[in-house]
Structure formats: structure tokens, C-alpha cells
Design a protein around this motif. Structure first.
Motif: not given
Ligand code: AMP
Ligand code: MG
Length: 322
Positions: A20-21, A38-39, A137-140
Motif C-alpha cells: 500500500l505504501r 489504496a493509500i 486508506v481509500a477503499a470501496p
């Protein structure tokens, strides 16, 4: 084949955090459904989420943090939000809050909106991952556009196949239903999406009724139902699409290598759609300056992959305003 690691494996969380980083995509379990993470500080990484899901438009994403104390680095916690956070975090409730000015947070993550949707999940593995990443962390949901939300690692693998760098397998999700979304950014909190926490429980914690999506229609200042969010961010200047060159006074928003010399900005000089998605909102904001330009002329963007979402955004920005 997508790489899958059991969440409980030693090193699985640190490997996921490392990916992720580095700007990679990692699917991980939460108590609601599996998220495609995703970060959220990296526009290109966030653009990768839309690319992997094959979404034809940019909808705002939920940003995940390991604890409430981290939320006020990126968003304003309104009094209503504080009440709801006390009652339901960590847990399956998402709050839409005003973005903090200058927050280190992708514009694409909130689709150019001045608000940001935030959640502190209860799932221990998800929180350990978020701690290890040490950034929002963006996450749909971790499914291809138009498909069902995944509640197992196998669902994710079947839907996204090799479009994700790693899947953390934490077994089936306990709630199996998306989070409830409450817009707590305005004067009256509104339920944008029913979900993992019942509306009645939310109202009890608030001490007053929620505005429901179906009531908010006519009220211009109030939040819209998720499906209507499309009005999103629109520049103040008029936009002209499929332009080849700027007319006098126009800012030309180019794409690709054969841009006119007079271009004010280029979404991607190499013609890379992921880069174009990552720079779109920042460049629209930059060019939307009536002291410098009379309008924005946008070059033609190929209607494939992320190009469809970019064109959707540009078309909405160019549409006559009501
Ligand atoms: P998902 O990430 O798939 O669970 O869907 C997230 C949903 O949250 C979006 O489709 C929107 O409906 C809603 N949402 C996210 N951010 C915002 C925001 N800033 N304002 C209003 N709704 C939002
Ligand atoms: Mg979804």
C-alpha cells in the motif's frame, strides 16, 4: 493468479502495508465487506482503484483510519459527528465530514468534493493493517463495477482477478453488508445509505431524526442521495469538450504528446490515462480561475478504461447548469 495471503500469516500485514505504501492495491477484509485499498495520500494509487474496478465514473470513496484520533488530521469533526463516533466507532458507520483545508489527501478520493467520507472499522485485521500503513486508506468494495460486494476472499479473486496486487484472506465478513453512511457535514445530518448500523440506532444516538435521502430532494443546500451525487464538483468557468486548440481567452487542458504549444496544462504528456485521472481534479481547480481565463477547452480523451470516467466528469462539468 492473484496473490492471496491468510491474514493470520506472520508477515502478511506488514507485506500488505508495504504494498500500500508503495502505491499498490490490496484487498482486505473489514466487518462489512472486503475493501479494495489504496493509500489515500497518493492520487495515482487512488486512480488505480477506479481502473481496477472498471468504474465508468468517479464516485467518492470511503477513507479508512485505525482510530478516531487520526480522523481530525483530515476532516472536521462536527458536534453531530462526535456523537456518532462515540456511539458507533469502531464499526460499520461511515461519516461524511468537511475535508480539512490542506489535508494530505487525494482530491480523487472525494471526487473533488469539499467533504470526505471516513470510517474507523471494527475488524481487528483491518485496524492492524491501517496502523501499519500509518496513512489514510481509500477503499470501496473490492468488486468489479456492477458486481455484488464481496464478503469472502474468493469473491474478490473471482471479480478482480489479477487487477489487485494482494488479497488478504480473513475469512467471511461478519456483517456482510455495506456501512451505513451519514452526512454529518451540514446543519442537519442525513442518511445517505442504509447499512450496517440501523437508522433508528443512529437517530437514538443523535437525539433527533435523520434527514432521509428521499426527503432531501428539493432542498438545494442539503446532501443528495448517493446516486445523485453526480453533480459533484463543477468548475465555475464554461468547459468546451473535444477541443483541438484554445480559442482566445480559453485555458487549454491537453492530453498526450501532440498538445498545442499554447496548452495551459496537460493531463498526461505521455497519454497515460491513470496519470490523467490522478491529475484531473487538481488541474480543473487550477484552471478554474476567472481572473486568468474566460473558459476551459479540454482535449479529446480516449473513451476506454479510465478515459470513460474522465470523460464522464468532463461532460458533467460542461453540461448546462440548472
Ligand atoms: P463504497 O466505497 O463502494 O462503499 O461506496 C461509497 C459511497 O459513499 C459512494 O458511492 C457515495 O455514495 C458515498 N460517499 C463517499 N464520499 C462521499 C461524500 N464526500 N459525500 C457524499 N457521499 C459520499
Ligand atoms: Mg460498492
Amino acid at each position: 493468479m492473484t496473490r492471496t495471503l491468510p491474514l493470520a500469516d506472520p508477515g502478511a500485514i506488514s507485506e500488505a502495508a508495504r504494498l500500500l505504501r508503495a502505491g499498490g492495491l490490496v484487498a482486505f477484509p473489514t466487518e462489512t465487506v472486503y475493501g479494495l485499498g489504496a493509500i489515500a495520500t497518493d492520487e495515482t494509487a487512488v486512480a488505480g482503484i477506479f481502473e481496477a474496478k472498471g468504474r465508468p465514473r468517479f464516485n467518492p470513496l470511503i477513507v479508512h483510519l485505525p482510530e478516531r484520533a487520526r480522523v481530525d488530521e483530515i476532516a472536521e469533526i462536527t458536534p453531530d459527528a462526535a456523537r456518532l463516533a462515540d456511539a458507533f466507532w469502531p464499526g460499520p458507520l461511515t461519516l461524511v465530514l468537511p475535508r480539512k483545508a490542506g489535508a494530505d489527501l487525494s482530491l480523487l478520493a472525494s471526487a473533488g468534493l469539499p467533504t470526505i467520507a471516513v470510517r474507523v472499522p471494527a475488524h481487528e485485521g483491518a485496524r492492524a493493517l491501517l496502523e501499519a500503513v500509518d496513512a489514510p486508506v481509500a477503499a470501496p468494495s473490492a468488486n468489479a463495477s456492477g458486481r455484488l460486494s464481496p464478503s469472502t476472499a474468493a469473491h474478490v479473486a473471482a471479480s478482480l482477478r489479477d487487477r489487485v496486487d494482494l488479497i488478504l484472506d480473513g475469512g467471511p465478513c461478519a456483517v456482510g453488508l455495506e456501512s451505513a453512511i451519514v452526512d454529518a457535514s451540514g446543519a442537519r445530518p442525513a442518511l445517505l445509505r442504509p447499512g450496517g448500523v440501523a437508522a433508528e440506532e443512529i437517530e437514538a444516538a443523535l437525539g433527533r431524526p435523520l434527514l432521509r435521502a428521499d426527503e432531501s430532494g428539493a432542498d438545494a443546500g442539503s446532501p443528495k442521495a448517493p446516486g445523485m451525487l453526480a453533480s459533484h464538483y463543477a468548475p465555475g468557468l464554461p468547459i468546451r469538450l473535444d477541443a483541438r486548440a484554445p480559442r482566445p481567452g480559453e485555458a487549454f487542458l491537453a492530453f498526450g504528446a501532440d498538445a498545442p504549444a499554447a496548452a495551459a496544462a496537460n493531463l498526461s504528456p505521455t497519454g497515460d490515462l491513470r496519470e490523467a485521472a490522478a491529475t484531473l481534479f487538481a488541474l480543473l481547480h487550477e484552471l478554474d480561475d476567472p481572473t486568468r481565463y474566460a473558459g476551459i477547452a479540454a482535449a479529446q480523451i480516449p473513451e476506454v478504461g479510465l478515459g470513460r470516467a474522465i470523460n464522464d466528469r468532463l461532460r458533467r462539468a460542461a453540461a448546462p447548469r440548472g
